[in-house]
Design a protein around this motif. Structure first.
Motif, PDB file in Angstrom:
ATOM      1  N   ALA A   1       0.829  -1.207   0.000  1.00 25.27           N
ATOM      2  CA  ALA A   1       0.000   0.000   0.000  1.00 25.27           C
ATOM      3  C   ALA A   1       0.865   1.260   0.000  1.00 25.27           C
ATOM      4  CB  ALA A   1      -0.934  -0.001   1.206  1.00 25.27           C
ATOM      5  N   THR A   2       1.998   1.185   0.658  1.00 24.16           N
ATOM      6  CA  THR A   2       2.896   2.336   0.743  1.00 24.16           C
ATOM      7  C   THR A   2       3.623   2.587  -0.576  1.00 24.16           C
ATOM      8  OG1 THR A   2       3.250   1.912   3.085  1.00 24.16           O
ATOM      9  CG2 THR A   2       4.878   3.281   1.994  1.00 24.16           C
ATOM     10  N   ILE A   3       4.074   1.524  -1.233  1.00 22.23           N
ATOM     11  CA  ILE A   3       4.909   1.700  -2.415  1.00 22.23           C
ATOM     12  C   ILE A   3       4.154   1.664  -3.741  1.00 22.23           C
ATOM     13  CG2 ILE A   3       6.881   0.744  -1.182  1.00 22.23           C
ATOM     14  CD1 ILE A   3       6.621  -1.767  -2.917  1.00 22.23           C
ATOM     15  N   LEU A   4       2.942   1.176  -3.743  1.00 24.68           N
ATOM     16  CA  LEU A   4       2.184   1.023  -4.986  1.00 24.68           C
ATOM     17  C   LEU A   4       2.090   2.315  -5.803  1.00 24.68           C
ATOM     18  CD1 LEU A   4       0.807  -1.261  -6.504  1.00 24.68           C
ATOM     19  CD2 LEU A   4      -1.311  -0.691  -5.322  1.00 24.68           C
ATOM     20  N   PRO A   5       1.871   3.464  -5.167  1.00 27.39           N
ATOM     21  CA  PRO A   5       1.795   4.695  -5.974  1.00 27.39           C
ATOM     22  C   PRO A   5       3.117   5.063  -6.660  1.00 27.39           C
ATOM     23  CG  PRO A   5       0.817   5.026  -3.809  1.00 27.39           C
ATOM     24  CD  PRO A   5       1.522   3.704  -3.772  1.00 27.39           C
TER      25      PRO A   5
ATOM     26  N   ASP B   1       5.919  -1.527 -16.926  1.00 30.53           N
ATOM     27  CA  ASP B   1       6.316  -1.246 -18.309  1.00 30.53           C
ATOM     28  C   ASP B   1       5.995  -2.410 -19.250  1.00 30.53           C
ATOM     29  OD1 ASP B   1       8.303  -3.157 -17.942  1.00 30.53           O
ATOM     30  OD2 ASP B   1       9.972  -1.796 -18.345  1.00 30.53           O
ATOM     31  N   GLY B   2       5.193  -3.351 -18.770  1.00 35.32           N
ATOM     32  CA  GLY B   2       4.804  -4.501 -19.580  1.00 35.32           C
ATOM     33  C   GLY B   2       5.602  -5.744 -19.263  1.00 35.32           C
ATOM     34  N   GLU B   3       6.851  -5.569 -18.838  1.00 29.50           N
ATOM     35  CA  GLU B   3       7.700  -6.707 -18.496  1.00 29.50           C
ATOM     36  C   GLU B   3       8.050  -6.747 -17.023  1.00 29.50           C
ATOM     37  OE1 GLU B   3      11.141  -7.232 -20.919  1.00 29.50           O
ATOM     38  OE2 GLU B   3      10.095  -6.583 -22.724  1.00 29.50           O
ATOM     39  N   ARG B   4       8.067  -5.597 -16.388  1.00 27.91           N
ATOM     40  CA  ARG B   4       8.477  -5.526 -14.987  1.00 27.91           C
ATOM     41  C   ARG B   4       7.929  -4.264 -14.348  1.00 27.91           C
ATOM     42  NH1 ARG B   4      13.947  -4.534 -17.615  1.00 27.91           N
ATOM     43  NH2 ARG B   4      13.860  -2.306 -17.882  1.00 27.91           N
ATOM     44  N   LEU B   5       8.025  -4.231 -13.021  1.00 24.84           N
ATOM     45  CA  LEU B   5       7.633  -3.043 -12.287  1.00 24.84           C
ATOM     46  C   LEU B   5       8.815  -2.085 -12.230  1.00 24.84           C
ATOM     47  CD1 LEU B   5       5.659  -4.662  -9.345  1.00 24.84           C
ATOM     48  CD2 LEU B   5       4.764  -3.607 -11.418  1.00 24.84           C
ATOM     49  N   VAL B   6       8.542  -0.802 -12.419  1.00 26.88           N
ATOM     50  CA  VAL B   6       9.590   0.211 -12.465  1.00 26.88           C
ATOM     51  C   VAL B   6       9.313   1.250 -11.380  1.00 26.88           C
ATOM     52  CG1 VAL B   6      10.681   1.982 -13.903  1.00 26.88           C
ATOM     53  CG2 VAL B   6       9.818  -0.131 -14.951  1.00 26.88           C
ATOM     54  N   PRO B   7      10.281   1.466 -10.472  1.00 22.87           N
ATOM     55  CA  PRO B   7      10.102   2.506  -9.449  1.00 22.87           C
ATOM     56  C   PRO B   7      10.086   3.892 -10.091  1.00 22.87           C
ATOM     57  CG  PRO B   7      11.984   1.084  -8.922  1.00 22.87           C
ATOM     58  CD  PRO B   7      11.536   0.748 -10.310  1.00 22.87           C
ATOM     59  N   THR B   8       9.190   4.745  -9.607  1.00 20.81           N
ATOM     60  CA  THR B   8       9.107   6.111 -10.133  1.00 20.81           C
ATOM     61  C   THR B   8       9.418   7.153  -9.064  1.00 20.81           C
ATOM     62  OG1 THR B   8       6.733   6.186  -9.678  1.00 20.81           O
ATOM     63  CG2 THR B   8       7.408   5.457 -11.886  1.00 20.81           C
ATOM     64  N   CYS B   9       9.640   6.733  -7.831  1.00 18.97           N
ATOM     65  CA  CYS B   9       9.972   7.648  -6.737  1.00 18.97           C
ATOM     66  C   CYS B   9      11.382   7.316  -6.247  1.00 18.97           C
ATOM     67  CB  CYS B   9       8.993   7.499  -5.574  1.00 18.97           C
ATOM     68  SG  CYS B   9       7.279   7.756  -6.030  1.00 18.97           S
ATOM     69  N   SER B  10      12.212   8.333  -6.122  1.00 22.32           N
ATOM     70  CA  SER B  10      13.608   8.097  -5.757  1.00 22.32           C
ATOM     71  C   SER B  10      13.772   7.479  -4.374  1.00 22.32           C
ATOM     72  CB  SER B  10      14.404   9.406  -5.838  1.00 22.32           C
ATOM     73  OG  SER B  10      13.839  10.375  -4.977  1.00 22.32           O
ATOM     74  N   ASP B  11      12.929   7.847  -3.425  1.00 21.92           N
ATOM     75  CA  ASP B  11      13.074   7.318  -2.068  1.00 21.92           C
ATOM     76  C   ASP B  11      12.597   5.871  -1.943  1.00 21.92           C
ATOM     77  OD1 ASP B  11      10.460   8.114  -2.464  1.00 21.92           O
ATOM     78  OD2 ASP B  11      10.160   8.741  -0.395  1.00 21.92           O
TER      79      ASP B  11
ATOM     80  N   LEU C   1      13.694   3.247  -3.650  1.00 21.33           N
ATOM     81  CA  LEU C   1      14.784   2.280  -3.803  1.00 21.33           C
ATOM     82  C   LEU C   1      15.408   1.872  -2.477  1.00 21.33           C
ATOM     83  CD1 LEU C   1      16.546   3.516  -7.044  1.00 21.33           C
ATOM     84  CD2 LEU C   1      14.941   1.629  -6.749  1.00 21.33           C
ATOM     85  N   ALA C   2      15.599   2.805  -1.570  1.00 19.51           N
ATOM     86  CA  ALA C   2      16.181   2.472  -0.264  1.00 19.51           C
ATOM     87  C   ALA C   2      15.262   1.522   0.506  1.00 19.51           C
ATOM     88  CB  ALA C   2      16.436   3.736   0.544  1.00 19.51           C
ATOM     89  N   GLY C   3      13.980   1.770   0.462  1.00 21.60           N
ATOM     90  CA  GLY C   3      13.028   0.890   1.139  1.00 21.60           C
ATOM     91  C   GLY C   3      13.000  -0.499   0.529  1.00 21.60           C
ATOM     92  N   LEU C   4      13.078  -0.570  -0.793  1.00 22.08           N
ATOM     93  CA  LEU C   4      13.099  -1.865  -1.458  1.00 22.08           C
ATOM     94  C   LEU C   4      14.382  -2.625  -1.135  1.00 22.08           C
ATOM     95  CD1 LEU C   4      11.606  -0.995  -4.972  1.00 22.08           C
ATOM     96  CD2 LEU C   4      10.490  -2.230  -3.093  1.00 22.08           C
ATOM     97  N   ALA C   5      15.495  -1.920  -1.066  1.00 20.95           N
ATOM     98  CA  ALA C   5      16.760  -2.567  -0.705  1.00 20.95           C
ATOM     99  C   ALA C   5      16.690  -3.118   0.718  1.00 20.95           C
ATOM    100  CB  ALA C   5      17.919  -1.579  -0.845  1.00 20.95           C
ATOM    101  N   LYS C   6      16.060  -2.383   1.610  1.00 25.38           N
ATOM    102  CA  LYS C   6      15.899  -2.844   2.995  1.00 25.38           C
ATOM    103  C   LYS C   6      15.017  -4.097   3.047  1.00 25.38           C
ATOM    104  CE  LYS C   6      14.545  -1.245   7.564  1.00 25.38           C
ATOM    105  NZ  LYS C   6      14.009  -0.131   8.357  1.00 25.38           N
ATOM    106  N   GLU C   7      13.953  -4.095   2.280  1.00 27.83           N
ATOM    107  CA  GLU C   7      13.052  -5.256   2.227  1.00 27.83           C
ATOM    108  C   GLU C   7      13.778  -6.459   1.635  1.00 27.83           C
ATOM    109  OE1 GLU C   7       9.591  -7.248   3.109  1.00 27.83           O
ATOM    110  OE2 GLU C   7      10.206  -5.234   3.706  1.00 27.83           O
ATOM    111  N   ARG C   8      14.605  -6.222   0.626  1.00 30.50           N
ATOM    112  CA  ARG C   8      15.386  -7.300   0.034  1.00 30.50           C
ATOM    113  C   ARG C   8      16.346  -7.893   1.063  1.00 30.50           C
ATOM    114  NH1 ARG C   8      19.970  -8.824  -2.405  1.00 30.50           N
ATOM    115  NH2 ARG C   8      19.822  -9.988  -4.345  1.00 30.50           N
ATOM    116  N   GLU C   9      16.960  -7.051   1.881  1.00 29.27           N
ATOM    117  CA  GLU C   9      17.868  -7.534   2.920  1.00 29.27           C
ATOM    118  C   GLU C   9      17.109  -8.367   3.952  1.00 29.27           C
ATOM    119  OE1 GLU C   9      20.991  -8.642   5.004  1.00 29.27           O
ATOM    120  OE2 GLU C   9      21.102  -7.647   3.060  1.00 29.27           O
TER     121      GLU C   9
END
Length: 134
Positions: free
Chosen positions: A63-67, A72-82, A84-92
């Motif tokens: 819900a937080t990151i969806l906006p 792009d048809g093949e993958r999800l593309v982040p559109t907000c610069s901040d 990426l840090a949250g996604l990297a934390k979730e990946r960790e």
């Protein structure tokens, strides 16, 4: 389109569609009758939600990151610069969970390997005498 049509179109059960609405992941229009009215935008949003769930994210995070994501048809593309840090934390977090599971599996492998030959043979043959039932 109504909820049944969206369910058929996407393969997502109506109950999950209602849950997505409760979690503010989908915001369908409401008819005067109270029926939900979904659009093609909701189909695309649902596709993104399913991809994020498959990636191991919970609905609160989604819900937080969806906006801040587009498809792009093949993958999800982040559109907000901040984002990426949250996604990297979730990946960790997911990486650590994998490490923890591998450690648990290794510990179980050690216990299994320590079984005397006669116990291993009984287990392999399906014998159940003197065993603990789960």
């Amino acid at each position: 389109m109504r909820i049944g049509e969206l369910s058929r179109k996407t393969g997502v059960h109506e109950r999950l569609l209602r849950y997505c609405e409760e979690q503010n992941l989908l915001q369908p229009e409401r008819r005067a009758s109270g029926y939900r009215e979904y659009s093609d935008v909701d189909v695309d949003t649902l596709r993104r939600i399913r991809s994020l769930l498959a990636a191991g994210l919970n609905t609160a995070t989604i819900a937080t990151i969806l906006p801040c994501l587009r498809d792009d048809g093949e993958r999800l593309v982040p559109t907000c610069s901040d984002l990426l840090a949250g996604l990297a934390k979730e990946r960790e977090r997911i990486t650590q969970a994998i490490i923890d599971l591998q450690t648990s599996r290794s510990a179980l492998d050690s216990v299994i390997a320590a079984a005397p030959a006669e116990v291993a043979e009984r287990a392999a043959s399906g014998a159940t005498a003197n065993t603990t039932r789960w």
